[in-house]
Design an enzyme around this catalytic site. Structure first.
Site, PDB file in Angstrom:
ATOM      1  CG  HIS A 103      32.599  56.106  29.771  1.00 14.01           C
ATOM      2  ND1 HIS A 103      31.836  54.964  29.833  1.00 14.01           N
ATOM      3  CD2 HIS A 103      31.866  57.066  30.380  1.00 14.01           C
ATOM      4  CE1 HIS A 103      30.696  55.230  30.431  1.00 14.01           C
ATOM      5  NE2 HIS A 103      30.691  56.496  30.793  1.00 14.01           N
ATOM      6  CG  HIS A 105      32.278  61.454  32.246  1.00 16.49           C
ATOM      7  ND1 HIS A 105      31.216  61.827  31.449  1.00 16.49           N
ATOM      8  CD2 HIS A 105      31.968  60.219  32.718  1.00 16.49           C
ATOM      9  CE1 HIS A 105      30.308  60.866  31.443  1.00 16.49           C
ATOM     10  NE2 HIS A 105      30.739  59.873  32.207  1.00 16.49           N
TER      11      HIS A 105
HETATM   12  P1  5GP Z   1      27.921  57.325  32.041  1.00 11.38           P
HETATM   13  O1  5GP Z   1      27.841  55.912  31.524  1.00 11.38           O
HETATM   14  O2  5GP Z   1      29.301  57.688  32.502  1.00 11.38           O
HETATM   15  O3  5GP Z   1      26.880  57.620  33.082  1.00 11.38           O
HETATM   16  O4  5GP Z   1      27.558  58.313  30.877  1.00 11.38           O
HETATM   17  C1  5GP Z   1      27.708  58.037  29.527  1.00 11.38           C
HETATM   18  C2  5GP Z   1      28.050  59.323  28.796  1.00 11.38           C
HETATM   19  O5  5GP Z   1      28.058  59.040  27.419  1.00 11.38           O
HETATM   20  C3  5GP Z   1      27.052  60.469  29.017  1.00 11.38           C
HETATM   21  O6  5GP Z   1      27.753  61.620  29.451  1.00 11.38           O
HETATM   22  C4  5GP Z   1      26.428  60.665  27.648  1.00 11.38           C
HETATM   23  O7  5GP Z   1      26.159  62.024  27.365  1.00 11.38           O
HETATM   24  C5  5GP Z   1      27.471  60.099  26.712  1.00 11.38           C
HETATM   25  N1  5GP Z   1      26.922  59.510  25.499  1.00 11.38           N
HETATM   26  C6  5GP Z   1      25.876  58.654  25.427  1.00 11.38           C
HETATM   27  N2  5GP Z   1      25.644  58.286  24.147  1.00 11.38           N
HETATM   28  C7  5GP Z   1      26.594  58.912  23.403  1.00 11.38           C
HETATM   29  C8  5GP Z   1      26.867  58.925  22.000  1.00 11.38           C
HETATM   30  O8  5GP Z   1      26.216  58.285  21.190  1.00 11.38           O
HETATM   31  N3  5GP Z   1      27.910  59.686  21.587  1.00 11.38           N
HETATM   32  C9  5GP Z   1      28.675  60.410  22.465  1.00 11.38           C
HETATM   33  N4  5GP Z   1      29.672  61.125  21.942  1.00 11.38           N
HETATM   34  N5  5GP Z   1      28.434  60.434  23.792  1.00 11.38           N
HETATM   35  C10 5GP Z   1      27.400  59.694  24.258  1.00 11.38           C
END
Ligand code: 5GP
Length: 140
Positions: A103, A105
């Site tokens: 993903h 951001h």
């Molecule tokens: P990373 O893996 O890039 O560190 O962060 C994962 C991102 O996914 C975080 O910004 C978190 O807020 C978001 N996130 C985690 N669980 C969910 C979810 O169930 N739904 C959504 N829409 N975002 C999520």
């Protein structure tokens, strides 16, 4: 190489098993609001096909994601009258990754305004209103 776990939360969102505030989709990518936004309009671009992160993604997945990241960058700039956009992408736990489906951001930014700390859940009515603004910007 670590393997892809199809029980990750974004795979469940793609399968419709848990809800998300969807903003956009095409054949290869899907975009939705981050539920713990670090800036107003913080959204996530993911490939529809399995990829754990950048390290195992195909060139086609990376290209499709980046094209959608650019589209969302323009949309959030417009929706939030932003001065800039930050794009973040993390790989493996040591690289800051918490959800193991590739993903990106996309974070609209305003001059002099820092990102909020991670981990604070959004107010869902506010998130819905912000999503509506982004969808409107996408359709203009
Ligand atoms: P990373 O893996 O890039 O560190 O962060 C994962 C991102 O996914 C975080 O910004 C978190 O807020 C978001 N996130 C985690 N669980 C969910 C979810 O169930 N739904 C959504 N829409 N975002 C999520």
């Amino acid at each position: 190489m670590m393997t892809y776990d199809s029980d990750n939360i974004f795979a469940k969102i793609l399968r419709g098993e848990i809800p998300s505030e969807k903003l956009y989709e095409d054949d290869a990518t899907f975009v939705f609001m981050d539920i713990m936004p670090r800036a107003d309009g913080h959204c996530l671009v993911i490939p529809k096909d399995a990829a754990r992160n950048m390290l195992d993604a195909s060139p086609a997945q990376l290209a499709a994601c980046l094209a959608t990241v650019q589209k969302m960058g323009h949309a959030v700039m417009k929706a939030f009258a932003a001065d800039g956009v930050t794009v973040q992408q993390f790989n493996e736990a040591a690289g800051g990754q918490e959800v193991f489906h590739l993903h990106y951001h996309v974070l609209p930014r305003h001059d002099g305004v820092a990102l909020r700390p991670p981990g604070k859940m959004a107010d869902f009515d506010v998130l819905k209103a912000q999503a509506a603004k982004i969808r409107a910007a996408l359709s203009e």
